[in-house]
Design an enzyme around this catalytic site. Structure first.
Site, PDB file in Angstrom:
ATOM      1  CG  ASP A   6      -2.178   0.869   0.944  1.00 40.30           C
ATOM      2  OD1 ASP A   6      -2.119   1.724   0.036  1.00 40.30           O
ATOM      3  OD2 ASP A   6      -3.188   0.717   1.656  1.00 40.30           O
TER       4      ASP A   6
HETATM    5  C1  BGC Z   1      -5.037   3.174   0.293  1.00 43.51           C
HETATM    6  C2  BGC Z   1      -5.217   2.139  -0.795  1.00 43.51           C
HETATM    7  C3  BGC Z   1      -5.071   2.776  -2.146  1.00 43.51           C
HETATM    8  C4  BGC Z   1      -3.739   3.488  -2.227  1.00 43.51           C
HETATM    9  C5  BGC Z   1      -3.439   4.118  -3.567  1.00 43.51           C
HETATM   10  C6  BGC Z   1      -3.800   4.020   0.089  1.00 43.51           C
HETATM   11  O1  BGC Z   1      -3.740   5.076   0.972  1.00 43.51           O
HETATM   12  O2  BGC Z   1      -4.972   2.513   1.535  1.00 43.51           O
HETATM   13  O3  BGC Z   1      -6.441   1.503  -0.647  1.00 43.51           O
HETATM   14  O4  BGC Z   1      -5.197   1.819  -3.163  1.00 43.51           O
HETATM   15  O5  BGC Z   1      -3.706   4.497  -1.230  1.00 43.51           O
HETATM   16  O6  BGC Z   1      -4.196   5.225  -3.819  1.00 43.51           O
END
Ligand code: BGC
Length: 716
Positions: A265
């Protein structure tokens, strides 16, 4: 997934030509104008890395011309010309915003999720996006957690069915199809169990709870062919998921044979130092990569320190090649080596009449009629005067969290506009609140009062400690009630809200969630009855925050509360709150009525050995529309294993079917219960699913509070 021998051969050939830096580069994802976390945009870095051939993927860039421009640098200017993978959070729509995922779960109809995924995939892919970070499948008991909006609620079975449906909807049969995108099952695993519902907070789970509650949707997504999996920000038992070899390697890649990409993530590798697990950046890279992570999003620890870690023998060349192979495999599956560029002439520039119609149908299908005394609803299309009141009556803040780039360009239809279109001959007055609203209510034949929470207080990093209506709205409901005019409350929200302070004053309440781009039309469809509501709660609606966590599939204590004896002492309950939820999981009314019969079992007994070998018990349930209108009922099937070696939930959903019936029409709904449905996972870390002999109560009905049941006896 089946491996394609030709591309595996081409991957071998490529790997043989790649330098260590080029390999590490494939494992790096950088952000374009990133705004989902610290770090900011990495545009310049991305361009330079693409040119050097040391970049695998970019997130948050979209548009056929934009993605093509960067792709051209990677393909035409880098040494090996490996194409980039463009990722984007297309969670409930790209241009055409569908209702939030929690709402989609309320439809209890996988075709809603499939349609969203198909429309989203076509819009996104035509704009150069190959990969969506969706579906989110974190099972949660926490309405305080803002990300409940992105989830399918509290039930692992419903979440698993929808996760698989969405994966298929995004990916179709062939990822190289220019209308399809690769899916990402996230967040692996346990994120929904954050303590106190506070985002990113600690998670601690027993092996059985992990496997029975949190892993089933991921397993279903992997079985449906999900191309990638994203690690969760959170810890499980003191170890962040990004550093969890048991989860990432033993379970996901080992036990389940997952051959796709495990992506971090946003900054999740870097955060290993903030958690206090890794000493420094190099250590974080070592731990995450060693645990089984393949691609790093936003932070660059693996690209920065991979070479030195490899030289120091911290991981072997085989682990590096395995990770790179997974990334290249996805690029081959997407057909990027053959067709790296998006067709700029074919790029979809916005919603179409068809996609809007699909979003409108979906949104109406997701709404849950919580209450309808009178009945107040549906409103007569011939109503002469209507007051459409409340802070959300004329608001376009109805897209919901993670709504994609469409939100900024295509505003959601307001409830006021939807109602005006549905009742063109009525005199419609609007006021957001105050004395003006009360006066309008007094003067009207009927009132629609639209209250709820803005999009910004659900979604990531948007947890709330109080999940009631924002200040002033409850007072408005009471003021409108005091006028004596018939009224219905429309509740817009990204989570179940507590309603205790006002629900008794409101004769009718429609939970519309955040319905997306066609919100106002869909709400009007339901209010005027051109769509008969048939959604059901995918989450328990608590009476108060103090009851949390509150969920239907809880274990019995040794001293359960008895709803028929509310004053009984020494039971598991609160002294200051009535026992149980305000509305149970699975609850939802219709403008018609249904009668659901007792479940009928094809056999009263079944042998564990036969179930394990693939046998099923067939269950039949009759449902009849006994009311005056055509409508939908969701027939739900629950099981309860009375005595087992691990205490079992009092109910577990194991089947549901949404049926449409005309007045007096009936249907026979068939379910099949197999070993998956009747057994459970033990604490064994190696993964042991067991089915035990004994009595299983099988319940059928229109909510998790159904009483009608039969008993199935499992023998050896
Ligand atoms: C979130 C994810 C997301 C990623 C990219 C993160 O902060 O937890 O779910 O896919 O950002 O935008």
């Amino acid at each position: 997934m089946q491996h394609d021998r030709t591309s595996e051969g081409r991957i071998d050939a490529l790997l043989a030509r790649m330098t260590v830096e080029e390999k590490l580069g494939q494992l790096q994802q950088l952000a374009w104008n990133g705004d989902t976390g610290p770090g900011g945009g990495q545009n310049h870095l991305a361009e330079a890395a693409a040119r050097k051939g040391v970049l695998g993927s970019v997130l948050n860039l979209h548009g056929a011309a934009h993605t093509n421009a960067l792709q051209r640098i990677a393909v035409e200017e880098s040494r090996l010309g490996v194409p980039l993978l463009f990722g984007f959070d297309v969670v409930h729509g790209f241009w055409t915003t569908f209702p939030i995922p929690l709402a989609q779960a309320a439809a209890f109809d996988p075709s809603v999720a499939v349609r969203d995924a198909e429309v989203s995939a076509a819009e996104a892919r035509s704009n150069g996006v190959h990969w969506t970070f969706s579906p989110m499948m974190d099972v949660t008991h926490e309405p305080r957690w803002g990300r409940i909006a992105e989830s399918s609620g509290e039930d692992p079975y419903l979440t698993a069915v929808l996760a698989a449906a969405k994966v298929r909807g995004y990916q179709g049969e062939d990822l190289a199809d220019p209308r399809r995108v690769a899916a990402c099952a996230k967040h692996f695993a346990g994120y929904g169990a954050v303590e106190g519902g506070r985002d990113y907070n600690t998670v601690d789970l027993s092996e059985q709870r992990l496997r029975n509650l949190h892993l089933p949707p991921f397993r279903a997504a992997v079985d449906a062919g999900a191309a990638s999996v994203m690690a969760a920000f959170t810890t499980v038992g003191g170890v962040p998921a990004h550093a969890h070899p048991h989860l990432l390697t033993d379970v996901l890649k080992g036990e389940w044979g997952f051959d796709g990409v495990v992506v971090s993530d946003w900054g999740g590798v870097h955060e290993l130092t903030v958690h206090g697990l890794a000493e420094d950046a190099a250590d974080a890279a070592r731990i995450a990569f060693g645990a089984g992570l393949d691609m790093e999003m936003a932070s660059t620890h693996l690209a920065d320190h991979g070479r030195e870690l490899l030289d120091r023998g911290e991981f072997g060349a085989a682990r590096l090649d395995d990770a790179v192979r997974r990334v290249l495999r996805l690029k081959f599956r997407l057909g990027l080596f053959e067709r790296p560029y998006a067709d700029e002439a074919a790029a979809l520039g916005g919603p179409t009449p068809e996609s809007r119609a699909a979003a409108r149908r979906a949104a109406a299908r997701c709404m849950v009629l919580l209450k309808n005394d009178g009945p107040v609803l549906p409103l007569a299309a011939t109503v002469r005067s209507l007051a459409v009141l409340g802070p959300f009556a004329d608001s376009a803040d109805l897209h919901g969290t993670w709504s994609g780039p469409g939100e900024a360009r295509f505003p959601a239809v307001t409830v006021l506009d939807g109602i005006r279109a549905a009742a063109p001959d009525a005199e419609v007055r609007h006021a957001a609140g105050g004395a003006e609203a009360v006066a309008a209510a007094r003067a009207a034949d009927a009132v629609v009062l639209v209250v709820g929470e803005p999009t910004a207080v659900s979604g990531e990093a948007s947890s709330r400690a109080d999940i009631g209506l924002p200040p002033g709205q409850e007072e408005l409901i009471h003021a409108v009630a005091a006028t004596g005019t018939h009224f219905a409350v429309v509740l817009v929200s990204g989570r179940p809200l507590t309603v205790e302070g006002w629900i008794d004053a409101a004769p009718a309440v429609l939970a519309a969630w955040h319905p997306g781009i066609e919100a106002g039309y869909a709400i009007a469809d339901v209010l005027f009855g051109s769509v008969n509501p048939g959604g059901k709660l995918p989450v328990t609606l608590p009476r108060s925050v103090g009851q949390l966590p509150l969920y239907y599939n809880h274990e019995n204590t040794g001293r359960p509360a008895d709803p028929d004896r509310p004053d009984a002492p020494f039971v598991s309950s609160y002294l200051d709150t009535a026992h149980g939820p305000r509305f149970p999981f699975g609850h939802g009314l219709s403008y018609t009525e249904f009668e659901i019969g007792e479940p009928r079992l094809a056999a009263g007994t079944a042998s564990v050995a036969e179930l394990r070998a693939g046998a099923h018990v067939e269950v039949t349930v009759d449902v009849r529309n006994t009311g005056p209108r055509t409508g939908d009922e969701v027939v739900q099937l629950y099981v309860h294993d009375r005595a087992a070696s691990i205490v079992q939930p009092v109910r577990r959903l194991r089947g549901f079917r949404r049926v449409t019936l005309a007045p007096n029409e009936s249907a026979e709904v068939r379910f099949r219960l197999g070993a998956d449905d009747l057994g459970f996972w033990t604490h064994d870390p190696a993964g042991r699913h067991t089915v035990e002999p004994g009595a299983i109560d099988v319940y059928a009905g229109g909510s998790s509070a159904a009483r009608a049941h039969r008993t199935l006896t499992l023998t050896r």
